[in-house]
Design a protein around this motif. Structure first.
Motif, PDB file in Angstrom:
ATOM      1  N   LEU A  17       0.833  -1.205   0.000  1.00  0.00           N
ATOM      2  CA  LEU A  17       0.000   0.000   0.000  1.00  0.00           C
ATOM      3  C   LEU A  17       0.866   1.252   0.000  1.00  0.00           C
ATOM      4  N   ILE A  18       1.893   1.235   0.844  1.00  0.00           N
ATOM      5  CA  ILE A  18       2.768   2.422   0.952  1.00  0.00           C
ATOM      6  C   ILE A  18       3.510   2.641  -0.360  1.00  0.00           C
ATOM      7  N   SER A  20       2.682   1.642  -3.312  1.00  0.00           N
ATOM      8  CA  SER A  20       1.731   2.073  -4.346  1.00  0.00           C
ATOM      9  C   SER A  20       1.450   3.556  -4.220  1.00  0.00           C
ATOM     10  N   LEU A  21       1.216   3.995  -2.992  1.00  0.00           N
ATOM     11  CA  LEU A  21       0.940   5.415  -2.770  1.00  0.00           C
ATOM     12  C   LEU A  21       2.156   6.277  -3.106  1.00  0.00           C
ATOM     13  N   VAL A  22       3.346   5.780  -2.716  1.00  0.00           N
ATOM     14  CA  VAL A  22       4.582   6.528  -3.011  1.00  0.00           C
ATOM     15  C   VAL A  22       4.806   6.608  -4.520  1.00  0.00           C
ATOM     16  N   PHE A  23       4.569   5.446  -5.192  1.00  0.00           N
ATOM     17  CA  PHE A  23       4.764   5.400  -6.641  1.00  0.00           C
ATOM     18  C   PHE A  23       3.850   6.391  -7.343  1.00  0.00           C
ATOM     19  N   ILE A  24       2.587   6.350  -6.967  1.00  0.00           N
ATOM     20  CA  ILE A  24       1.614   7.256  -7.585  1.00  0.00           C
ATOM     21  C   ILE A  24       1.989   8.706  -7.309  1.00  0.00           C
ATOM     22  N   ALA A  25       2.349   8.981  -6.045  1.00  0.00           N
ATOM     23  CA  ALA A  25       2.710  10.351  -5.677  1.00  0.00           C
ATOM     24  C   ALA A  25       3.956  10.801  -6.424  1.00  0.00           C
ATOM     25  N   PHE A  26       4.949   9.919  -6.458  1.00  0.00           N
ATOM     26  CA  PHE A  26       6.216  10.277  -7.108  1.00  0.00           C
ATOM     27  C   PHE A  26       6.006  10.490  -8.603  1.00  0.00           C
ATOM     28  N   PHE A  27       5.195   9.588  -9.201  1.00  0.00           N
ATOM     29  CA  PHE A  27       4.933   9.711 -10.640  1.00  0.00           C
ATOM     30  C   PHE A  27       4.176  10.993 -10.940  1.00  0.00           C
ATOM     31  N   SER A  28       3.220  11.327 -10.040  1.00  0.00           N
ATOM     32  CA  SER A  28       2.453  12.563 -10.230  1.00  0.00           C
ATOM     33  C   SER A  28       3.342  13.785 -10.103  1.00  0.00           C
ATOM     34  N   ILE A  29       4.223  13.743  -9.141  1.00  0.00           N
ATOM     35  CA  ILE A  29       5.140  14.873  -8.939  1.00  0.00           C
ATOM     36  C   ILE A  29       6.069  15.012 -10.145  1.00  0.00           C
ATOM     37  N   THR A  30       6.592  13.868 -10.613  1.00  0.00           N
ATOM     38  CA  THR A  30       7.511  13.881 -11.767  1.00  0.00           C
ATOM     39  C   THR A  30       6.808  14.448 -12.992  1.00  0.00           C
ATOM     40  N   THR A  31       5.568  14.001 -13.174  1.00  0.00           N
ATOM     41  CA  THR A  31       4.789  14.492 -14.313  1.00  0.00           C
ATOM     42  C   THR A  31       4.599  15.997 -14.219  1.00  0.00           C
ATOM     43  N   GLY A  32       4.331  16.452 -12.991  1.00  0.00           N
ATOM     44  CA  GLY A  32       4.148  17.885 -12.797  1.00  0.00           C
ATOM     45  C   GLY A  32       5.423  18.658 -13.089  1.00  0.00           C
ATOM     46  N   ILE A  33       6.529  18.116 -12.636  1.00  0.00           N
ATOM     47  CA  ILE A  33       7.823  18.786 -12.885  1.00  0.00           C
ATOM     48  C   ILE A  33       8.107  18.832 -14.381  1.00  0.00           C
TER      49      ILE A  33
END
Length: 843
Positions: A17-18, A20-33
């Motif tokens: 779970l952690i 998955s959440l980290v992956f999604i968050a990190f991917f979202s942040i990377t996409t934003g950057i």
């Protein structure tokens, strides 16, 4: 499920779970950057493109050079995800013509219209439109525009699909490398927890393995087991609290069972009344079957600095053992502060088992269990104690601790009951003022004496004595002196007559005597001697003067003058009244003429009653009963009267004849019928009190007859109160109880008349469902000057209020008595001051 498996599963789930959440968050942040970087890149690219175009335009470029620039721009981004497109505005096209450009997208049209830049993401493509606005320097060439007009748009399109895919692959790669780390850490934590918990549980198992019974459970003491974690230790603490509660419950259960066994032995029976020591001995013998005790003792305070101790031994003790215990008891009483060196203590030893041997080992220095009170309780008891054998288990000791207080009260109560019962037996048969027999016991003795004389064929005399002018003396000198006269006269009676003679105070200033085995001559000798003794009796009055007494005496002999108890009394009583009519101060024994006239009178009275029933001459009279709280009259006592030749004859003159003829129940029925008929016609139905003779108890279907009568009139049954009186002897209380219960079930109410006239009044209140008590008029009339009578009335009121019973004061004959009755919170009042009996009830 094991705790370790549970922790491992939770750790895996949490890790996944952690991550998955980290992956999604990190991917979202990377996409934003990436989006931010692309936006900056697009803006700088557009500006650079415009800058390059302006440099060429400022040199005056040709159309061929323009097309060559656009073709070079296209080729420079050919192998990149970036596309650069230049669009001309309409005014530029008017002046310089069209150029090769892709179709106008909505974003380009929006920038051409609004002159603003726009950045947009469309799927995996970022689109940036940069508007080219006319500056002052541009107006030289672009002569058809003004400053800030739109000249065109540069559009930058960046496709990030490959960039996103590469970023996603890199994130997954590093995640897979790091994923096992928390799982390995979780496994390490699981093993550590498992080791700690297993170690603590093993200690707990060892403790629990020692429990084999409730007894072991009650004695179990847990050691502190450290689980190494605050939360687990809290669970341990709660568990231990539960264990402690269960331990107490197990002890309490055993204690309760043992206490129940003890209590079963302490059922107070009639034996306790006759001999309290025998009763306690029997109880202790039973207790010794479930509790091995050595001795039991009870200490009583008998007087000022005087004590007694009764010791019940569970075996036969030696003289030495007795002495040792007596010494220990003295030390114990001194320690408790009960006695000093001058105190006197008497001992009584009671052996429960005479053949039981003395124990080998005994400890008297410490009484195993004892309890003492600061002040003597009922029966004078101040303390008890018991020495229990060492072999007894702890639970029984706990039970004894809680049970000693009960034992203290029971032992004291049993002894007190024994003493009180002797007093009660005395006052149940005696007049409290004079100590002579009372009227109730006199009638029982008279019936017994008639039967005994009939069987054995001997004669006895009945003497009725009335003090002359006693009311005048009482009114002149007061009730206290009146009581003194009665006591002195009673003492004279005891001295004057034989020990075997039965002397009783019949009521007020009237006395009766039974003289067994005596004839007419002996009776006259005894009465002559007695009259001389009365003449010589002088009593000092409160003013210092001497008061001489005079008596009127009537006598009759069984079986010469009558053969039935009531008839014998009527003869003697009639003779006494004849003496009064002849001038008082003498005695009279009936002659033949007297018996003939008396027989005629009795016959005439009997005929009067029968004739009144036959000709319907029995009428009800109504005496009002006042509610002292509301000062209203809504209750009446209904009294029987006979109307004969315009004269109203009271019940006192014909009731005995009616009972002798066995028709009193017919009179009761007739009075009830006529009273209901009168009251039903009234505007408001009053509550009616009816006197009923005990003889009606023997009449079959009397209850049904009364019930039907009341229902026929439609009268409220709650407004019908039947009076029973203690003056009338009811030998079979079960019959009376059944009679009252039957009428109560029908909805009628009951009153106890003449309350206090005899000992059984309190018994009647206890065993019968009484609604009213009518306090004996003698107490009401005398309480003004007699503290004893006032105390009785107060006690009766308190008793009634506690039992939920209403009180009625009889003989309220003047304002003084009325005010006194009202001040004692009595509920109702009845008497001549309230109202005399009358023919109709007036509410």
């Amino acid at each position: 499920m094991k705790l370790s498996n549970y922790i491992f599963i939770v750790a895996v789930v949490v890790t996944v779970l952690i991550f998955s959440l980290v992956f999604i968050a990190f991917f979202s942040i990377t996409t934003g950057i990436i989006g931010t970087l692309i936006q900056d890149f697009s803006r700088s690219t557009a500006k650079q493109t415009f800058h390059d175009m302006y440099n060429l335009m400022s040199k005056g470029w040709t159309r061929k050079e323009l097309e060559s620039f656009l073709e070079g721009l296209k080729k420079s981004y050919e192998d990149t995800p970036t596309e650069v497109h230049v669009f001309r505005s309409e005014k530029v096209k008017e002046l310089f013509g069209d150029i090769e450009e892709p179709p106008l997208s909505p974003e380009v049209l929006l920038s051409l219209r609004t002159k603003k830049e726009y950045f947009k993401k469309q799927d995996v493509t970022f689109i940036y439109t940069y508007p080219i606005l006319a500056e002052r320097k541009c107006l030289k060439c672009h002569i058809n525009v003004k400053e800030n007009d739109i000249l065109g748009v540069i559009q930058i399109r960046v496709n990030t699909k490959k960039l996103h895919e590469a970023t996603l692959v890199d994130i997954l790669k590093y995640s897979l490398i790091l994923f096992p780390v928390p799982l390995i850490a979780a496994l390490f934590v699981i093993q550590s927890l498992k080791n700690r918990i297993s170690s603590s549980l093993k200690k707990l198992d060892n403790n629990m393995a020692n429990i084999a019974s409730l007894e072991d459970f009650s004695e179990l003491e847990y050691k502190q087991i450290d689980f190494g974690f605050y939360e687990l230790n809290r669970i341990r603490d709660k568990f231990l609290e539960l264990v402690e509660k269960l331990r107490k419950v197990s002890v309490d259960k055993n204690v309760l069972e043992f206490e129940v066994q003890l209590l079963e032995k302490f059922i107070i029976t009639s034996e306790a009344i006759s001999d309290w020591k025998k009763f306690i001995s029997d109880v202790l013998r039973e207790i010794s079957k479930i509790l091995d005790f050595l001795f039991f003792f009870a200490v009583f305070k008998e007087g000022n600095n005087t004590f007694s101790a009764t010791i019940f031994w569970n075996y036969t003790p030696s003289t030495k053992i007795k002495s040792e215990l007596e010494e220990d008891l003295i030390e114990l009483l001194k320690e408790k502060g009960f006695i000093n060196n001058s105190a006197k203590i008497s001992y009584e030893n009671v052996i429960l088992w005479k053949n039981k041997k003395e124990p080998v080992k005994m400890d008297f220095k410490t009484i195993t269990k004892s309890i003492f009170v600061e002040r003597p309780l009922i029966g004078g008891i101040v303390g008890i104690g018991v020495n229990i054998a060492e072999t007894e288990r702890r639970i029984k000791l706990i039970a004894i601790e809680g049970f000693l207080a009960t034992l203290l009260n029971i032992v004291g109560s049993v002894k007190a009951i024994n003493a009180y019962t002797q007093e009660l037996e005395y006052y149940a048969t005696r007049d409290p003022l004079t100590g002579l027999y009372n009227r109730r016991i006199f009638w029982e003795i008279l019936h017994y004496e008639v039967e005994r004389a009939r069987r054995h064929g001997y004669k006895f005399a009945l003497v009725v004595i009335d003090l002359d002018n006693f009311k005048l003396l009482n009114d002149r000198y007061g009730h206290e002196f009146g009581d003194k006269i009665l006591v002195e006269f009673s003492n004279l009676l005891k001295r004057a007559f034989r020990k075997e003679d039965v002397i009783a105070r019949y009521g007020g200033d009237e006395f009766v005597i039974l003289l067994p085995y005596i004839n007419l001559q002996g009776l006259k000798i005894a009465l002559d001697r007695f009259l001389k003794q009365v003449e010589n009796l002088k009593i000092k009055a409160p003013d210092g003067s001497d008061v001489n007494l005079s008596v009127s005496i009537g006598a009759a002999i069984y079986p010469d003058h009558a053969k039935l108890p009531k008839e014998l009394f009527i003869v003697a009583d009639n003779m006494m009244y004849q003496v009064k009519h002849l001038g008082k101060g003498g005695y009279k024994v009936p002659e033949k003429e007297d018996l003939s006239e008396l027989s005629k009178y009795i016959s005439e009275t009997g005929f009067l009653v029968l004739d009144a029933l036959e000709r319907d001459k029995i009428i009800p009279y109504f005496q009002p009963i006042l509610d002292l709280k509301s000062d209203e009259v809504y209750m009446f006592e209904v009294l029987a009267r006979i109307e004969e030749k315009g004269e109203i004859i009271s019940a006192g003159k014909f009731i005995d004849a009616a009972e002798s003829l066995g028709i009193v129940h017919r009179m009761d029925y007739k009075v009830i019928e006529k009273a209901l008929e009168i009251c039903k016609a009234a505007e408001k139905e009053p509550t009616l009190f009816f006197n009923i003779s005990p003889r009606v108890l023997l009449i079959p279907d009397f209850v049904k007859q009364i019930n039907k009568l009341v229902e026929d009139f439609g009268y409220d049954k709650e407004k019908i109160v039947f009076e029973i009186t203690e003056r009338e002897t009811v030998r079979n209380l079960e019959i009376l109880k059944r009679f009252i219960r039957n009428l109560k079930e029908e909805g009628f109410r009951f009153a106890l008349d003449d309350f206090g006239a005899g000992f059984a009044s309190f018994t009647y209140v206890k065993i019968f469902p009484i609604d009213f008590i009518k306090i004996e008029g003698e107490f009401i009339r005398s309480m003004i000057e007699s503290k004893l009578d006032e105390a009785f009335v107060r006690g009766a009121v308190t008793l009634a209020r506690t039992a939920g019973i209403k009180t009625i004061a009889e003989y309220v004959e003047d304002e003084v008595i009325y005010n006194a009755v009202k001040s004692l919170s009595i509920d109702y009042a009845q008497g001549f001051y309230i109202g005399k009996p009358r023919r109709s009830p007036q509410l």
